[in-house]
Design a protein around this motif. Structure first.
Motif, PDB file in Angstrom:
ATOM      1  N   GLU A  65       0.833  -1.202   0.000  1.00  0.00           N
ATOM      2  CA  GLU A  65       0.000   0.000   0.000  1.00  0.00           C
ATOM      3  C   GLU A  65       0.876   1.263   0.000  1.00  0.00           C
ATOM      4  O   GLU A  65       0.631   2.210  -0.754  1.00  0.00           O
ATOM      5  CB  GLU A  65      -0.924  -0.016   1.222  1.00  0.00           C
ATOM      6  CG  GLU A  65      -1.934   1.089   1.256  1.00  0.00           C
ATOM      7  CD  GLU A  65      -2.848   1.004   2.474  1.00  0.00           C
ATOM      8  OE1 GLU A  65      -3.466   2.038   2.789  1.00  0.00           O
ATOM      9  OE2 GLU A  65      -2.935  -0.065   3.121  1.00  0.00           O
ATOM     10  N   GLU A  69       1.664   4.347  -2.986  1.00  0.00           N
ATOM     11  CA  GLU A  69       1.504   5.784  -2.740  1.00  0.00           C
ATOM     12  C   GLU A  69       2.796   6.553  -2.972  1.00  0.00           C
ATOM     13  O   GLU A  69       2.771   7.719  -3.348  1.00  0.00           O
ATOM     14  CB  GLU A  69       1.007   6.037  -1.308  1.00  0.00           C
ATOM     15  CG  GLU A  69      -0.390   5.549  -1.033  1.00  0.00           C
ATOM     16  CD  GLU A  69      -1.456   6.281  -1.838  1.00  0.00           C
ATOM     17  OE1 GLU A  69      -1.215   7.407  -2.305  1.00  0.00           O
ATOM     18  OE2 GLU A  69      -2.542   5.690  -1.998  1.00  0.00           O
ATOM     19  N   GLU A  70       3.920   5.891  -2.708  1.00  0.00           N
ATOM     20  CA  GLU A  70       5.224   6.574  -2.763  1.00  0.00           C
ATOM     21  C   GLU A  70       6.280   5.546  -3.147  1.00  0.00           C
ATOM     22  O   GLU A  70       6.747   4.786  -2.303  1.00  0.00           O
ATOM     23  CB  GLU A  70       5.528   7.176  -1.389  1.00  0.00           C
ATOM     24  CG  GLU A  70       6.833   7.890  -1.273  1.00  0.00           C
ATOM     25  CD  GLU A  70       6.811   9.267  -1.887  1.00  0.00           C
ATOM     26  OE1 GLU A  70       7.815   9.632  -2.516  1.00  0.00           O
ATOM     27  OE2 GLU A  70       5.792   9.985  -1.746  1.00  0.00           O
ATOM     28  N   ASN A 107       4.365  13.035   2.382  1.00  0.00           N
ATOM     29  CA  ASN A 107       3.254  12.567   1.555  1.00  0.00           C
ATOM     30  C   ASN A 107       2.125  12.164   2.507  1.00  0.00           C
ATOM     31  O   ASN A 107       2.197  11.134   3.168  1.00  0.00           O
ATOM     32  CB  ASN A 107       3.699  11.380   0.698  1.00  0.00           C
ATOM     33  CG  ASN A 107       2.612  10.841  -0.196  1.00  0.00           C
ATOM     34  OD1 ASN A 107       1.424  11.061   0.027  1.00  0.00           O
ATOM     35  ND2 ASN A 107       3.021  10.094  -1.220  1.00  0.00           N
ATOM     36  N   ALA A 109      -0.611  10.853   2.088  1.00  0.00           N
ATOM     37  CA  ALA A 109      -1.242   9.561   1.796  1.00  0.00           C
ATOM     38  C   ALA A 109      -0.618   8.434   2.618  1.00  0.00           C
ATOM     39  O   ALA A 109      -1.225   7.384   2.792  1.00  0.00           O
ATOM     40  CB  ALA A 109      -1.148   9.246   0.308  1.00  0.00           C
TER      41      ALA A 109
END
Length: 138
Positions: A65, A69-70, A107, A109
């Motif tokens: 996950e 996102e990154e 970030n 997220a």
């Protein structure tokens, strides 16, 4: 602000390592690497050092996950959990605080993922003493 979550425990070093690994597994983490710093420093430098292990812990679902996102998050993985002996003979279990770690990425997220990992590490550390006490009573 600190960058680790830690707990000092009373117990045999190897038993603390084993209990910590088991509790990490109970929280969905695998230990991808187990670095024996004491052994490595002795072998490579001829230096004595206290018992010190670095456990590279990873929860595959949360890592996936986070990487979605990154993509550069991999530079911060796996999350390190330390088990080391102090000069007083106590054993410390210490985990990187993922909330501090992912702050580097800037970030938002990743915030919920970091919170989830933090909570799992907190549960792991808070249970180490209970497990050590119950195994010594058996």
């Amino acid at each position: 602000m600190g960058y680790t979550i830690q707990l000092s425990v009373t117990g045999e070093f190897d038993e603390v390592v084993d209990v910590t690994i088991t509790l990490l597994q109970d929280e969905g983490f695998g230990v991808l690497c187990d670095i024996d710093v004491q052994e490595t420093l002795k072998e490579k430098l001829g230096e004595e050092f206290q018992q010190y292990r670095i456990l590279g812990a990873c929860n595959p679902a949360l890592a996936h996950e986070g990487l979605n996102e990154e993509i550069e998050l991999g530079a911060l993985l796996p999350c390190n959990v330390l088990v080391y002996e102090t000069v007083d003979g106590d054993v410390v279990v210490s985990a990187v605080d993922p909330q501090q770690l992912v702050g580097i990425a800037d970030n938002e997220a990743l915030d919920s993922i970091a919170t989830e990992v933090h909570d799992r590490f907190e549960r792991t550390l808070s249970t180490v003493n209970d497990e050590l006490q119950s195994s010594s009573e058996a």
